[in-house]
Each structure stands twice: as C-alpha cells, then as structure tokens.
Design an enzyme around this catalytic site. Structure first.
Site, PDB file in Angstrom:
ATOM      1  N   ASP A 209     126.871 -43.563 -34.926  1.00 54.45           N
ATOM      2  CA  ASP A 209     125.545 -44.378 -35.129  1.00 54.45           C
ATOM      3  C   ASP A 209     125.651 -45.732 -34.103  1.00 54.45           C
ATOM      4  O   ASP A 209     126.356 -46.711 -34.832  1.00 54.45           O
ATOM      5  CB  ASP A 209     125.162 -44.753 -36.553  1.00 54.45           C
ATOM      6  CG  ASP A 209     123.736 -45.388 -36.697  1.00 54.45           C
ATOM      7  OD1 ASP A 209     122.755 -44.851 -36.288  1.00 54.45           O
ATOM      8  OD2 ASP A 209     123.828 -46.622 -36.664  1.00 54.45           O
TER       9      ASP A 209
ATOM     10  N   TYR B 226     122.929 -53.261 -30.687  1.00 54.20           N
ATOM     11  CA  TYR B 226     124.649 -53.631 -31.159  1.00 54.20           C
ATOM     12  C   TYR B 226     125.386 -54.162 -30.045  1.00 54.20           C
ATOM     13  O   TYR B 226     126.355 -54.442 -30.370  1.00 54.20           O
ATOM     14  CB  TYR B 226     125.025 -52.560 -31.815  1.00 54.20           C
ATOM     15  CG  TYR B 226     124.425 -51.815 -33.187  1.00 54.20           C
ATOM     16  CD1 TYR B 226     123.406 -52.679 -33.737  1.00 54.20           C
ATOM     17  CD2 TYR B 226     124.647 -50.519 -33.625  1.00 54.20           C
ATOM     18  CE1 TYR B 226     122.755 -51.988 -34.712  1.00 54.20           C
ATOM     19  CE2 TYR B 226     124.295 -50.237 -34.785  1.00 54.20           C
ATOM     20  CZ  TYR B 226     123.116 -50.893 -35.238  1.00 54.20           C
ATOM     21  OH  TYR B 226     122.483 -50.293 -36.531  1.00 54.20           O
TER      22      TYR B 226
ATOM     23  N   LYS C 161     119.180 -46.723 -30.638  1.00 48.20           N
ATOM     24  CA  LYS C 161     117.923 -46.914 -31.257  1.00 48.20           C
ATOM     25  C   LYS C 161     117.172 -47.749 -30.366  1.00 48.20           C
ATOM     26  O   LYS C 161     117.749 -48.542 -29.647  1.00 48.20           O
ATOM     27  CB  LYS C 161     118.138 -47.565 -32.590  1.00 48.20           C
ATOM     28  CG  LYS C 161     118.972 -46.883 -33.688  1.00 48.20           C
ATOM     29  CD  LYS C 161     119.194 -47.606 -34.886  1.00 48.20           C
ATOM     30  CE  LYS C 161     120.171 -47.198 -35.782  1.00 48.20           C
ATOM     31  NZ  LYS C 161     121.499 -47.802 -35.475  1.00 48.20           N
TER      32      LYS C 161
ATOM     33  N   HIS D 260     114.154 -48.343 -34.073  1.00 55.15           N
ATOM     34  CA  HIS D 260     115.113 -49.124 -34.684  1.00 55.15           C
ATOM     35  C   HIS D 260     114.418 -49.789 -36.077  1.00 55.15           C
ATOM     36  O   HIS D 260     114.645 -49.635 -37.040  1.00 55.15           O
ATOM     37  CB  HIS D 260     116.030 -50.246 -34.069  1.00 55.15           C
ATOM     38  CG  HIS D 260     117.015 -50.797 -34.720  1.00 55.15           C
ATOM     39  ND1 HIS D 260     118.043 -51.111 -33.873  1.00 55.15           N
ATOM     40  CD2 HIS D 260     117.349 -50.560 -35.894  1.00 55.15           C
ATOM     41  CE1 HIS D 260     118.997 -51.801 -34.644  1.00 55.15           C
ATOM     42  NE2 HIS D 260     118.555 -51.301 -35.994  1.00 55.15           N
TER      43      HIS D 260
HETATM   44  N1  LIG Z   1     119.021 -49.106 -38.715  1.00 51.68           N
HETATM   45  C1  LIG Z   1     119.165 -50.074 -39.413  1.00 51.68           C
HETATM   46  O1  LIG Z   1     118.374 -51.104 -39.415  1.00 51.68           O
HETATM   47  C2  LIG Z   1     120.623 -50.492 -39.723  1.00 51.68           C
HETATM   48  C3  LIG Z   1     121.558 -49.474 -39.330  1.00 51.68           C
HETATM   49  N2  LIG Z   1     122.709 -49.875 -39.676  1.00 51.68           N
HETATM   50  C4  LIG Z   1     123.841 -48.959 -39.442  1.00 51.68           C
HETATM   51  O2  LIG Z   1     124.852 -48.680 -40.615  1.00 51.68           O
HETATM   52  C5  LIG Z   1     126.095 -48.837 -40.547  1.00 51.68           C
HETATM   53  C6  LIG Z   1     126.732 -49.218 -41.752  1.00 51.68           C
HETATM   54  O3  LIG Z   1     126.067 -50.407 -42.369  1.00 51.68           O
HETATM   55  P1  LIG Z   1     126.761 -51.672 -42.672  1.00 51.68           P
HETATM   56  O4  LIG Z   1     125.731 -52.664 -42.708  1.00 51.68           O
HETATM   57  O5  LIG Z   1     127.933 -51.961 -41.385  1.00 51.68           O
HETATM   58  O6  LIG Z   1     127.316 -51.660 -44.165  1.00 51.68           O
HETATM   59  P2  LIG Z   1     128.512 -50.682 -44.847  1.00 51.68           P
HETATM   60  O7  LIG Z   1     127.738 -50.400 -46.156  1.00 51.68           O
HETATM   61  O8  LIG Z   1     128.852 -49.551 -43.990  1.00 51.68           O
HETATM   62  O9  LIG Z   1     129.652 -51.627 -45.172  1.00 51.68           O
HETATM   63  C7  LIG Z   1     130.640 -52.184 -44.169  1.00 51.68           C
HETATM   64  C8  LIG Z   1     131.518 -53.004 -44.794  1.00 51.68           C
HETATM   65  O10 LIG Z   1     132.149 -52.563 -45.913  1.00 51.68           O
HETATM   66  C9  LIG Z   1     133.623 -52.794 -45.416  1.00 51.68           C
HETATM   67  N3  LIG Z   1     134.314 -51.214 -46.056  1.00 51.68           N
HETATM   68  C10 LIG Z   1     133.977 -50.165 -45.047  1.00 51.68           C
HETATM   69  N4  LIG Z   1     134.831 -49.002 -45.785  1.00 51.68           N
HETATM   70  C11 LIG Z   1     135.535 -49.554 -46.680  1.00 51.68           C
HETATM   71  C12 LIG Z   1     136.297 -49.326 -47.842  1.00 51.68           C
HETATM   72  N5  LIG Z   1     136.707 -47.998 -47.833  1.00 51.68           N
HETATM   73  N6  LIG Z   1     137.031 -49.922 -48.568  1.00 51.68           N
HETATM   74  C13 LIG Z   1     136.556 -51.217 -48.414  1.00 51.68           C
HETATM   75  N7  LIG Z   1     135.719 -51.732 -47.690  1.00 51.68           N
HETATM   76  C14 LIG Z   1     134.946 -51.069 -46.758  1.00 51.68           C
HETATM   77  C15 LIG Z   1     133.845 -53.208 -44.086  1.00 51.68           C
HETATM   78  O11 LIG Z   1     134.843 -53.751 -43.897  1.00 51.68           O
HETATM   79  P3  LIG Z   1     135.881 -53.483 -42.497  1.00 51.68           P
HETATM   80  O12 LIG Z   1     135.276 -53.332 -41.455  1.00 51.68           O
HETATM   81  O13 LIG Z   1     136.778 -54.769 -42.665  1.00 51.68           O
HETATM   82  O14 LIG Z   1     136.750 -52.208 -43.366  1.00 51.68           O
HETATM   83  C16 LIG Z   1     132.466 -53.759 -43.884  1.00 51.68           C
HETATM   84  O15 LIG Z   1     132.630 -55.125 -44.113  1.00 51.68           O
HETATM   85  C17 LIG Z   1     126.021 -49.987 -39.363  1.00 51.68           C
HETATM   86  O16 LIG Z   1     127.425 -50.227 -38.676  1.00 51.68           O
HETATM   87  C18 LIG Z   1     124.939 -49.686 -38.261  1.00 51.68           C
HETATM   88  O17 LIG Z   1     125.465 -48.441 -37.670  1.00 51.68           O
HETATM   89  C19 LIG Z   1     123.083 -51.163 -40.569  1.00 51.68           C
HETATM   90  C20 LIG Z   1     122.329 -51.963 -40.758  1.00 51.68           C
HETATM   91  C21 LIG Z   1     120.745 -51.781 -40.380  1.00 51.68           C
HETATM   92  O1  LIG Z   2     122.380 -53.201 -37.834  1.00 48.73           O
HETATM   93  C1  LIG Z   2     121.173 -53.037 -37.789  1.00 48.73           C
HETATM   94  O2  LIG Z   2     120.979 -51.888 -37.193  1.00 48.73           O
HETATM   95  C2  LIG Z   2     120.178 -54.054 -37.914  1.00 48.73           C
HETATM   96  O3  LIG Z   2     119.075 -53.534 -37.926  1.00 48.73           O
HETATM   97  C3  LIG Z   2     120.274 -55.658 -38.227  1.00 48.73           C
HETATM   98  O4  LIG Z   2     119.435 -56.093 -38.967  1.00 48.73           O
HETATM   99  C4  LIG Z   2     121.950 -56.029 -38.595  1.00 48.73           C
HETATM  100  O5  LIG Z   2     121.731 -55.131 -39.867  1.00 48.73           O
HETATM  101  C5  LIG Z   2     121.867 -57.384 -38.656  1.00 48.73           C
HETATM  102  O6  LIG Z   2     122.470 -57.906 -39.602  1.00 48.73           O
HETATM  103  C6  LIG Z   2     121.645 -58.231 -37.449  1.00 48.73           C
HETATM  104  O7  LIG Z   2     121.886 -59.330 -37.613  1.00 48.73           O
END
Ligand SMILES: NC(=O)C1=CN([C@@H]2O[C@H](COP(=O)(O)OP(=O)(O)OC[C@H]3O[C@@H](n4cnc5c(N)ncnc54)[C@H](OP(=O)(O)O)[C@@H]3O)[C@@H](O)[C@H]2O)C=CC1
Ligand SMILES: O=C(O)C(=O)[C@@H](O)[C@H](O)C(=O)CO
Length: 276
Positions: free
Chosen positions: A45, A50, A75, A108
C-alpha cells in the site's frame, strides 16, 4: 507461505493482510519492502503523497517475485481531484512505480468541500476500462459519499480503506460495506503510535494465547473481515505481523477487544479533513 485472500466484486482478489509503506523511503525503504515481499507480503500500500512510489517499484524489481503475484495499491492525492487531473496524476504514479498496470487505485481522501470526487471516480472508471488499473476503490469515504458514487456513476468501489483499529472499529460503516459488496481495509491497524499496544485487555489475551499484542490486534482485523496494512521498518516485526493465520480469537476475546472503542485517534474526519 501463501496468504489467504478475498475475492473482490470485480473478479480480482486481495490478500487478507498487506504492508503499509508510509514512511518507508529511500534505500532503506527499498530493502524493507523487498524483504517484506521475500517474507510473503503480496499486497503493498503506497500513495502519491507518500513520496515513495519509486521506492516501491524498485523493491518489486529487486524482490524477484513475479509481478502478477503482487497487488500494488496507490492513491490519488486531494490536489489532483477532477477528471483530467486524475488521469494525469495516475500516469505520474504509474511512471514512478515503473509498472505496466496498478492493481488497486484509490481516491485517498474525498475532500468534500472541493466536490470533485465524482469527476475523479469517472476518470478511474476510464483507467480501469483501459486496463491500466485492475481494481478501483476509495479511502476515507463515508456511506453517503459511497451512495453518491453509486447513484451518479453506477459503479461501486470494491474497497474502502479507512481508519480502523480497536479504538475505532467502524462498526456501522462495515455494515454498509457488507451490504454493498465493498471490502474494508484498515489503515493504522495497530493504532500507529498511540497507547493501543499497551492496553491491559490486549496484553492479557496475548499472554494467554502465547502471541504478541500486535498479532492479537491483527487477528482481530482478520476476524472482522477487514484487510489490515500494518507498517513496520523492522524485519522481525513485519514477519510477526504476517503470522496471524494459525490461531483464532474466541467470540469473548473479540467482544473484549470491541470494548476498547473510543473514536478516531487523529481526528481526521472525512467530512471535514482536506488532503493536499
Ligand atoms: N488511506 C489513508 O488515509 C491512510 C493510510 N495509511 C496506510 O496504512 C499503513 C499503516 O498505518 P500506520 O499509520 O503506518 O500505522 P500502524 O498502525 O501500521 O502502526 C505503525 C507503527 O507501529 C509500529 N509497529 C508495527 N509493527 C509492530 C510490532 N509488531 N510491534 C510493535 N510495534 C510495531 C511501527 O514501528 P516500526 O516501524 O518502528 O516497527 C510504527 O510506529 C500506512 O503505512 C499507510 O500505508 C495510513 C494512514 C492513513
Ligand atoms: O498516511 C496517509 O495515508 C495519510 O493520509 C496521512 O494523513 C498520514 O496519515 C499523515 O499522517 C500525514 O502526515
């Protein structure tokens, strides 16, 4: 290891878990994503916003895994809403990914004050008809916005990717999705950097089942039927996050996790949030 997957309404499939790539950039990102593919991740994803579509493309080539075995999602950013703008933005994304096709293209954020998401949706229908995109969906859409897409174009998104974790389970929206054949995807499935992973309810279940708290949370997503896309920069965490198909949560444990409900973590409400 082969992962379970879901059939989408358009005949394509989506793996039951994927890799979030927000924050995985530059060479270290290439290594993390190609290692993840090597470990079995098949859904990647990313997003225009990004700034790492080139990194994802490079990781795919480096992994050596057949392109047809991967589901690559990207997206459309808010500032590119509109029919022509969407087509142009998609071509930029595809060029950066350096791929012949994108498997899943999502709007998005809806940016309702701009009111151009229907025009973008029509462009995405066109991209799918041309074979440049296999499946089209949305992200952060509410039920009334989904209704509008259906009424104005007759085409329902196959996926809606929304904030979803035990603090915000999206029960009502998931009900709407089930009625309309839309697969839910969970963003920030582990609650990103909130207190979620320290919740006593979760630590108790994890200790009892001999699993980690993130595995329990990801299993909860799987049992809801929503596709989680956890991101981790650490290989051992990525591997553990994938290992959630050899145990089950009881109904009582699912209900206890549901009890953590408290609302959005970041306050990004699709009715008001404006994404650039
Ligand atoms: N469509 C949208 O608007 C959005 C989409 N997204 C998508 O969703 C994905 C995931 O969401 P995200 O916001 O990154 O949050 P997550 O809920 O995936 O959490 C990520 C965090 O958790 C930590 N982590 C991951 N696995 C573990 C584990 N097994 N144990 C402990 N800590 C862990 C990571 O740290 P570390 O890297 O140090 O392991 C990081 O700090 C994004 O990367 C993106 O692709 C996110 C936000 C908005
Ligand atoms: O990660 C994504 O897909 C987002 O939509 C953003 O809002 C992201 O979560 C973010 O925190 C950007 O500062």
């Amino acid at each position: 290891m082969s992962l379970p997957s879901y059939a989408l309404r358009d005949g394509n499939t989506i793996p039951a878990i994927g890799l979030g790539t927000y924050g995985l950039n530059e060479q270290v990102g290439v290594e993390a994503i190609s290692d993840a593919i090597g470990d079995g991740y098949r859904l990647l994803d990313t997003a225009y916003n990004y700034g790492n579509e080139d990194v994802v493309g490079e990781a795919i080539r480096r992994s050596g895994v057949d392109r047809s075995d991967l589901v690559v999602a990207t997206k459309l950013p808010g500032r590119h809403h509109g029919f022509d703008e969407t087509i142009a933005s998609f071509e930029e994304s595809r060029a950066r990914l350096d791929l012949d096709w994108v498997d899943l293209y999502l709007i998005h954020w809806p940016n309702p004050s701009v009111d151009k998401f229907v025009d973008s949706w029509k462009a995405m229908i066109r991209l799918r008809e041309k074979g440049l995109v296999r499946s089209i969906g949305v992200s952060n859409f509410t039920a009334p916005m989904l209704d509008r897409l259906e009424h104005e174009t007759g085409v329902v998104p196959v996926v809606n990717q929304v904030e979803l974790h035990p603090y915000f389970s999206q029960r009502e929206l998931r009900g709407y999705h089930a009625e309309h054949g839309i697969r839910t995807e969970s963003w920030s499935p582990l609650g990103r950097k909130s207190d979620l992973l320290n919740e006593p309810v979760l630590t108790e279940i994890a200790a009892r089942l001999g699993r980690s708290v993130p595995q329990v949370v990801l299993r909860w997503h799987v049992q809801l039927g929503s596709v989680p896309i956890p991101k981790s920069s650490q290989a051992d965490r990525r591997r553990a996050n994938l290992d959630v198909f050899s145990f089950e949560l009881s109904e009582a444990d699912v209900a206890a996790i549901d009890g953590l409900e408290r609302g959005r973590i970041w306050g990004a409400d699709p009715d008001t949030h404006e994404e650039l």
